[in-house]
Design an enzyme around this catalytic site. Structure first.
Site, PDB file in Angstrom:
ATOM      1  CD  GLU A 247      -3.494  -1.373   5.157  1.00  0.00           C
ATOM      2  OE1 GLU A 247      -3.722  -2.336   5.912  1.00  0.00           O
ATOM      3  OE2 GLU A 247      -2.919  -0.333   5.561  1.00  0.00           O
ATOM      4  CD  GLU A 248      -1.753   2.339   7.427  1.00  0.00           C
ATOM      5  OE1 GLU A 248      -2.539   1.863   8.273  1.00  0.00           O
ATOM      6  OE2 GLU A 248      -0.554   2.050   7.398  1.00  0.00           O
TER       7      GLU A 248
ATOM      8  CG  HIS B 148      -0.543   0.074   2.520  1.00  0.00           C
ATOM      9  ND1 HIS B 148      -0.256   1.270   3.148  1.00  0.00           N
ATOM     10  CD2 HIS B 148      -0.328  -0.884   3.448  1.00  0.00           C
ATOM     11  CE1 HIS B 148       0.112   1.034   4.395  1.00  0.00           C
ATOM     12  NE2 HIS B 148       0.093  -0.263   4.605  1.00  0.00           N
TER      13      HIS B 148
ATOM     14  CG  ASP C  43       0.808  -3.674   5.201  1.00  0.00           C
ATOM     15  OD1 ASP C  43       1.621  -2.796   5.558  1.00  0.00           O
ATOM     16  OD2 ASP C  43      -0.407  -3.607   5.434  1.00  0.00           O
TER      17      ASP C  43
END
Length: 480
Positions: A343-344, A297, A371
């Site tokens: 993604e976060e 990401h 990740d």
């Protein structure tokens, strides 16, 4: 599983050592019998990739360039936009056959300038500031902050039992990261629900604010941010994390008697923003319509550099293709790097990719995500069924030589998880996790915390497995 890994490692150790001199000249010939040609070819390829990465790898260069161009990459921010442009240019420079920006719509939240958790009672500590970060997605406090008594809660059962005492108070969730667990990811999993659910559950009981102990393995003064969630119909209250060192102090104060604090945040939400996943293809030589995805990401939190989370994953993914091109190891199938956005705090990029590529997911033969930071590689986890798991273990076996050949059932990655329903076998890269949660989501997640050699080893490990899957005569068996 440890016993079976050691047994498998012992079985392949001698033939691999016998072959490495052919590719690298680094290990003397001990007179071992040569293995079967197919095994020899796989070991030779693995040795070439590992040696090239260690001697001439550029993974750290990719990472240094990314954090210089866009150290703060939270979705919707100027930093995220800069990261997208950086990734497009970097893929083009490496020599991907096709590079494109695929649109997605992402949330846009800003931390603001004011983040304060200040003790106001007892008198002996009045005015003392506890190091804090607003949790991602938090609503602001009223101007001047919220001042209230603190109630410490260590479990959801305790919150239910003491719900009558919560109204009008600031709930302090203080369940620590369990350091007795061997896996730091298990320790994280055992505490992170306070961050994700805390604001909702406390508000249901009438709390006016939430403070959590940072979900961290180290005792230091670096607070950890990360996303918190709200629920329709439940009052949204401000939420912040304090450092583990501050939490130790607050625990001691609460144990001695009533404590009050002031929580002030000026976070703000903006409307959703346009953004992009950055996608690059290295086209296969025989079956280019069949795709192996290497994902990471591109977004990151707005503190530190996001060097481990997930700049290192982006560097790994880019370096996989650069190594294959440099070594003239273009495989049968297409290798596709996807640098996902958001993604976060939302997975908007992952959902957009799965939606926009729905008609070709049946031709995605494998996807792997990095990740978990840029530390020393230890192997891979996978959702693959028994047949595909056996194949992956065989393909990863040459990596036993660098202690990175284990493949075991487990979690894979948040972004690629959106492909699971289509039967795509997924894997997650597993580096050593001992230090990850000392840096994760903090101001301390900076370039200097990443070892160049460890990052190069990780890129090599992923490249070996990706090439083996992408160049295998038959596609990896799909999940049923």
């Amino acid at each position: 599983m440890l016993h079976s890994t050691r047994t498998r490692r012992a079985a392949v150790l001698v033939p691999i050592l016998a072959l490495i001199p052919v590719a690298t000249g680094l290990v003397p010939d001990r007179g071992a019998q040569p293995p079967e040609p197919a095994n020899r070819d796989a070991s030779e390829v693995a040795a070439r990739i590992v040696t090239a990465s260690l001697l001439d790898g550029q993974a750290y260069d990719h990472l240094a360039s990314l954090v210089a161009a866009a150290p703060h990459r939270l979705s919707g921010s100027p930093g995220a936009a800069a990261a997208v442009e950086w990734a497009r240019k970097r893929m083009t420079k490496i020599g991907f056959d096709e590079v494109r920006l695929e649109p997605c719509t992402v949330p846009h939240w800003e931390r603001g300038e004011v983040q304060s958790v200040r003790l106001t009672a007892p008198a002996s500590v009045t005015g003392v500031e506890l190091r804090c970060l607003a949790l991602g997605g938090s609503v602001p406090s009223p101007e001047g902050g919220i001042e209230a008594e603190v109630i410490a809660i260590s479990s959801w059962d305790e919150l239910a039992q003491r719900s009558a005492d919560v109204a009008g108070k600031i709930v302090y969730f203080n369940r620590p990261f369990d350091l007795a667990l061997r896996s730091t990811f298990e320790g994280y999993g055992g505490a992170v629900d306070q961050r994700s659910r805390g604001a909702v559950e406390a508000a249901k009981a009438g709390a006016v604010g939430v403070v959590i102990r940072s979900v961290a393995s180290a005792i230091d003064d670096f607070p950890h941010t990360g996303g918190t969630n709200y629920q329709d119909g439940v009052t949204r209250i401000p939420a912040a994390a304090i450092s583990t060192l501050a939490a130790e102090r607050l625990d001691a104060l609460v144990a001695r008697g009533p404590v009050r604090l002031n929580l002030e945040l000026d976070c703000r939400w903006h409307g959703d923003a346009p953004s992009f996943n950055v996608v690059g293809d290295l086209l296969g030589t025989e079956s280019p319509e069949e795709i192996v995805v290497v994902g990471a990401h591109l977004d990151g939190w707005d503190v530190g550099h996001g060097a481990h989370d997930d700049g290192s994953g982006c560097a790994h993914a880019l370096e996989v293709v650069r190594l294959l091109l440099d070594l003239d190891l273009r495989p049968r199938r297409t290798v596709r790097v996807v640098l996902f956005m958001n993604e976060e705090n939302g997975l908007a990029g992952a959902r957009a990719y799965a939606r926009d590529h729905a008609d070709e997911l049946d031709r995605h033969v494998f996807a792997i995500e990095s990740d978990r930071g840029g530390f020393t590689p230890r192997g891979f986890s996978t959702n693959a069924g028994d047949e595909a798991l056996a194949v992956l273990r065989e393909l990863a076996a040459p990596l036993d030589e660098i202690d990175a050949g284990s493949v075991d059932p487990g979690g894979t990655g948040a972004d690629i998880s959106q492909m699971a329903a289509s039967g795509v076998p997924l894997a997650g890269f597993l580096p050593d996790g001992a230090r990850y949660f000392a840096y994760h989501h903090t101001e301390n997640d900076t370039l200097d915390k990443v070892s160049e050699r460890e990052l190069r080893l990780g890129a090599a490990a992923i490249a070996v497995l990706v090439h083996a899957v992408a160049d295998r005569e038959q596609p990896l068996p799909r999940n049923r």
